[in-house]
Design a protein around this motif. Structure first.
Motif, PDB file in Angstrom:
ATOM      1  N   ILE A   1     -17.098  27.948  27.992  1.00  0.00           N
ATOM      2  CA  ILE A   1     -16.243  27.435  29.048  1.00  0.00           C
ATOM      3  C   ILE A   1     -14.879  28.107  28.983  1.00  0.00           C
TER       4      ILE A   1
ATOM      5  N   PRO B   1     -23.253  28.992  27.822  1.00  0.00           N
ATOM      6  CA  PRO B   1     -22.657  27.669  27.608  1.00  0.00           C
ATOM      7  C   PRO B   1     -21.151  27.684  27.399  1.00  0.00           C
TER       8      PRO B   1
ATOM      9  N   HIS C   1     -18.693  29.402  33.411  1.00  0.00           N
ATOM     10  CA  HIS C   1     -19.995  29.244  32.749  1.00  0.00           C
ATOM     11  C   HIS C   1     -21.129  29.953  33.493  1.00  0.00           C
TER      12      HIS C   1
ATOM     13  N   LEU D   1     -11.406  22.457  26.567  1.00  0.00           N
ATOM     14  CA  LEU D   1     -12.056  21.183  26.270  1.00  0.00           C
ATOM     15  C   LEU D   1     -11.913  20.221  27.453  1.00  0.00           C
TER      16      LEU D   1
ATOM     17  N   ARG E   1     -11.864  20.956  30.604  1.00  0.00           N
ATOM     18  CA  ARG E   1     -12.856  21.340  31.606  1.00  0.00           C
ATOM     19  C   ARG E   1     -14.245  20.820  31.231  1.00  0.00           C
ATOM     20  N   LYS E   2     -14.476  20.697  29.931  1.00  0.00           N
ATOM     21  CA  LYS E   2     -15.782  20.259  29.448  1.00  0.00           C
ATOM     22  C   LYS E   2     -15.937  18.749  29.524  1.00  0.00           C
ATOM     23  N   VAL E   3     -14.873  17.994  29.187  1.00  0.00           N
ATOM     24  CA  VAL E   3     -15.020  16.538  29.054  1.00  0.00           C
ATOM     25  C   VAL E   3     -14.467  15.769  30.246  1.00  0.00           C
TER      26      VAL E   3
END
Length: 461
Positions: free
Chosen positions: A285, A283, A266, A353, A355-357
């Motif tokens: 990822i 933004p 990012h 996802l 890595r994001k959550v």
């Protein structure tokens, strides 16, 4: 000219239709499966859509029929219009051929090829050129959110060789032309993102696809540029067969010649042969998007865009519809839509996802809908593709292979259903507030996203 397009709602043929309409032609078309976003886009352009392939459409008497590769002589009963066209001796051509002759001729074609990431990388490159004032034409196999449309002509100047960015698919052209689509495009800049086995319905093995990629390489002029993923052994084998153009590699190690990233996906520095030339902060990822960005920056440089300007443009990149797109939230559960269908793409999407959550639960819901997946060629890779998900749900309706058996190594982390409604019920029973439900399909998935959100809203937890 009146053009009637068979298979108009496919992402590629829908883009061809949009370009033909913008060029001033009257465009009509037909398809058996009409669903958003392409159907919405076509209707907004004033293009008449006809459901099915009835022979009565011959009465439209267009000047030319443009045939999508969904049309098959092997399934002649499903395409009576094509049989009528052949009997009548009416003029017809393929989508790629029409595009090459009426849109791409005289432009600086920038073709983005690869098993994964074509749509996203094509969108990145088109946006970089737009943000830097180049007014590019483009055809993308999706809807880039920065543009809101999948195709446009852009600024047309043959004397300046204005750029046209195109998603370059290796799938075959038409039932009467079995070459890969991208052979028609004759790019001056060819971006080769990656290469894995896919399309088992038309390619016997990876070597057969490598041959098609080398056909593409053969069409790039000596003054052209190949932008190649340095991490892909298959692409190295393609270039070993012969290369007549300049080559820029991305994803290189250390200070090796080429492009690499330093930092997190990012926020990272862009290095060219060990020297920092730009920085990307955005933004998006996932390491795959980091590599996509490097490729787009290297390709844009070939038409004079400075890497720092390209990186600044990517800071305003909004991605593509159906790429980890949040479709809504109900009862504390978020529902996402993604186009992933190949096992590698599924794994990459789930990992992105994750890595994001962080440690929050991911429920992966997918349908093996592509021709390759329907054949079961890669079913053994599904447990590997889904291992980052907490629970997985497979729509197995219409498959000739046993999805439950293929997913058995996952134990109670995987469930199978033969209908969309049953699949929705399984997910709703398992979901709880704070979960992320990731729906993956290269089709409409039977309205899965809306049905899930509706059912989740009504559920009592």
């Amino acid at each position: 000219m009146h053009i009637h397009i068979l298979g108009i709602c496919g992402t590629f043929m829908g883009g061809v239709a949009a370009l033909a309409r913008e060029a001033g032609h009257r465009v009509t078309g037909c398809d058996a499966n009409v669903y958003p976003p392409m159907s919405d886009q076509l209707r907004a352009l004033g293009i008449e859509l006809i459901e099915g392939y009835g022979a009565d459409q011959l009465a439209l008497k267009p000047d030319l029929y443009v045939i999508g590769n969904v049309v098959s002589r092997a399934k002649a009963d499903a395409f009576p219009l094509m049989e009528a066209i052949l009997d009548e001796g009416a003029p017809y051509t393929s989508g790629p051929q029409w595009l090459a002759e009426h849109v791409l001729q005289g432009r600086h074609v920038m073709a983005v090829a690869g098993t994964h990431g074509k749509t996203t990388t094509t969108s990145m490159l088109a946006w970089i050129l737009e943000a830097c004032g180049r007014e590019p034409g483009f055809l993308v196999g999706g809807v880039p959110l920065n543009f809101g449309i999948s195709a446009r002509l852009g600024k047309v100047s043959f004397s300046e060789r204005t750029p046209f960015v195109i998603e370059a698919d290796e799938y075959d052209t038409a039932f009467f032309d079995k070459r890969s689509k991208f052979v028609h495009y004759r790019p001056r800049t060819a971006l080769l993102n990656n290469l894995e086995f896919d399309h088992a319905d038309i390619f016997a093995d990876l070597a057969a696809i490598e041959t098609q990629f080398h056909h593409l390489v053969r069409t790039v002029p000596a003054s052209g540029r190949l932008v190649v993923n340095a991490r892909e052994e298959a692409l190295a084998r393609v270039l070993e067969r012969g290369c007549w153009s300049g080559v820029e590699r991305f994803g290189v190690k250390g200070d090796a010649p080429g492009w690499r990233a330093r930092g997190e996906p990012h926020a990272f520095d862009v290095l060219k042969s060990g020297v920092q030339v730009a920085r990307v902060e955005w933004p998006l990822i996932g390491e795959h998007n980091q590599l996509n960005a490097l490729a787009a920056i290297a390709a844009a440089e070939h038409v004079g865009v400075a890497p720092a300007d390209a990186a600044a443009a990517l800071g305003r990149f909004e991605n593509v519809r159906r790429r980890l797109e949040l479709r809504g939230e109900a009862n504390g559960v978020k529902v996402y839509d993604d186009f992933a269908h190949h096992p590698t793409a599924i794994r990459t999407t789930v990992d992105g996802l994750r890595r994001k959550v962080g440690l929050e639960r991911i429920l992966a819901v997918f349908e093996p809908r592509s021709n390759t997946m329907k054949l079961g060629t890669m079913k053994a890779q599904l447990p590997w593709a889904l291992e980052e998900a907490d629970l997985s749900f497979c729509h197995a309706g219409g498959l000739d292979w046993d999805a439950a058996e293929a997913l058995a190594p996952m134990g109670d982390k995987a469930l199978v259903a033969n209908s969309i409604d049953a699949l929705v019920s399984q997910v709703v029973r398992a979901a709880r507030p704070g979960d992320h439900v990731l729906c993956m399909s290269n089709g409409g998935f039977g309205g899965m996203h809306a049905k899930l959100l509706d059912a989740l809203a009504k559920a009592v937890k």
